[in-house]
Design a protein around this motif. Structure first.
Motif, PDB file in Angstrom:
ATOM      1  N   ILE A  63       0.886  -1.193   0.077  1.00  9.50           N
ATOM      2  CA  ILE A  63      -0.058  -0.032   0.091  1.00  9.50           C
ATOM      3  C   ILE A  63       0.735   1.278  -0.057  1.00  9.50           C
ATOM      4  O   ILE A  63       0.366   2.245  -0.518  1.00  9.50           O
ATOM      5  N   LYS A  64       2.055   1.300   0.546  1.00 10.30           N
ATOM      6  CA  LYS A  64       2.983   2.214   0.826  1.00 10.30           C
ATOM      7  C   LYS A  64       3.162   3.099  -0.532  1.00 10.30           C
ATOM      8  O   LYS A  64       2.922   4.252  -0.667  1.00 10.30           O
ATOM      9  N   ALA A  89       0.104   4.746  -1.834  1.00  8.46           N
ATOM     10  CA  ALA A  89      -0.318   6.042  -0.944  1.00  8.46           C
ATOM     11  C   ALA A  89       0.414   7.129  -1.364  1.00  8.46           C
ATOM     12  O   ALA A  89       0.267   8.032  -1.609  1.00  8.46           O
ATOM     13  N   SER A 118      -0.655   8.436  -4.881  1.00 11.10           N
ATOM     14  CA  SER A 118      -1.568   9.199  -4.610  1.00 11.10           C
ATOM     15  C   SER A 118      -1.475  10.511  -3.847  1.00 11.10           C
ATOM     16  O   SER A 118      -2.219  11.617  -4.461  1.00 11.10           O
ATOM     17  N   LYS A 119      -0.561  10.706  -2.939  1.00 13.87           N
ATOM     18  CA  LYS A 119      -0.319  11.983  -2.435  1.00 13.87           C
ATOM     19  C   LYS A 119       0.111  12.941  -3.560  1.00 13.87           C
ATOM     20  O   LYS A 119       0.067  14.106  -3.531  1.00 13.87           O
TER      21      LYS A 119
END
Length: 291
Positions: A17-18, A21, A24-25
């Motif tokens: 997931i890291k 994420a 996405s950021k």
């Protein structure tokens, strides 16, 4: 054993997931603030490929935006030159003491090209202002309103004197922590007050008020001028709006002032609205920020 397997699974999921994420950021920061991020490249799996593609897409989008703006600036500059050629010829004709009819036509050419100059200049200013506030800071800053009011007053002072209009500023709240730069807030206030002056009658009154609106912070700019119909509110904030009209002293409008104000406030996580009870009943423009 089950607990250990659960912990291992969570660690693996976290590693998967890291990068998603992070990507996405980066997209969110570019979309909101046009902030260019450098995504990590150490991942060799599908997540790494995803981040690489996102990074390339962001860089291509930024390059396209910059190239488009450069092209528009260049074309706008060339258009000003093209418009200047017939105006130059018209001015030469006027120097030759032409007949009344020829003089009238030459003056029409000059007026027409002046309108073209203003339109092109407004368009260039629109691009510059948009670029400036898009790249501006979005950090929360404490703004002391008594510090910025002198700058606002200085920029509108002469216009107030020209129409004998009284400006009052009321501070029911002295400071607030907002996501807007002081310079941009000054620009918005100057634009809103200048707009109120433009559509106020000689000897009119304008009131600027800083206050708490329930749990929010608000700034209102109200006047007793010509106002507008309720069904025209949405048109007010469009760029190059059809509602661009002459002021009470025949002042011209650029058609982009209120549009830029609204964009600046919205990108600073606020809202800008307008209200009027109708013709000759004044108008109020209200900025609201969540506190």
């Amino acid at each position: 054993m089950t607990l250990l397997a659960t912990i291992v699974t969570l660690l693996i999921l976290n590693q998967l997931i890291k990068p998603i994420a992070t990507a996405s950021k980066s997209l969110e920061e570019y979309r909101n603030d046009r902030k260019l991020a450098v995504l990590p490249t150490e991942y060799a799996d599908e997540a790494g490929l995803l981040m690489y593609n996102i990074q390339e897409s962001i860089l291509e989008a930024e390059s396209f935006i910059n190239e488009k703006q450069d092209l528009i600036y260049m074309l706008s500059h060339d258009l000003k030159n093209f418009a200047g050629n017939p105006q130059g010829l018209a001015k030469l004709i006027l120097l030759e003491n032409p007949s009344e009819s020829v003089e009238h036509l030459a003056n029409l050419i000059c007026e027409s090209t002046n309108l073209q100059f203003r339109y092109i200049e407004n368009f260039i200013n629109l691009l510059k202002e948009q670029d400036k506030f898009i790249k501006g800071t979005r950090e929360i800053k404490t703004i002391v309103f008594s510090d910025i009011l002198p700058f606002v007053s200085e920029q509108v002072e002469q216009r107030l004197l020209d129409k004998n209009i009284k400006l009052s500023m009321t501070l029911e709240i002295t400071e607030a922590s907002l996501k807007i730069d002081e310079g941009l807030l000054i620009q918005v206030l100057v634009n809103l007050i200048s707009n109120a002056i433009k559509f106020s009658y000689f000897g009119g009154k304008i009131e600027v008020k800083f206050y708490k609106d329930n749990s929010d912070f608000a700034i209102s700019v109200s006047d007793n001028g010509i106002g507008f119909d309720k069904n025209e509110i949405d048109e007010l904030f469009k760029k190059f709006t059809k509602m661009s009209r002459l002021g009470t002293a025949n002042e011209t409008s650029t058609g982009i002032g209120l549009y830029l104000c609204k964009k600046i406030i919205e990108r600073s996580k606020g809202k800008l609205s307008a209200i009027s009870e109708g013709k000759n009943k004044g108008a109020e423009f209200k900025i609201v920020f969540d506190l």
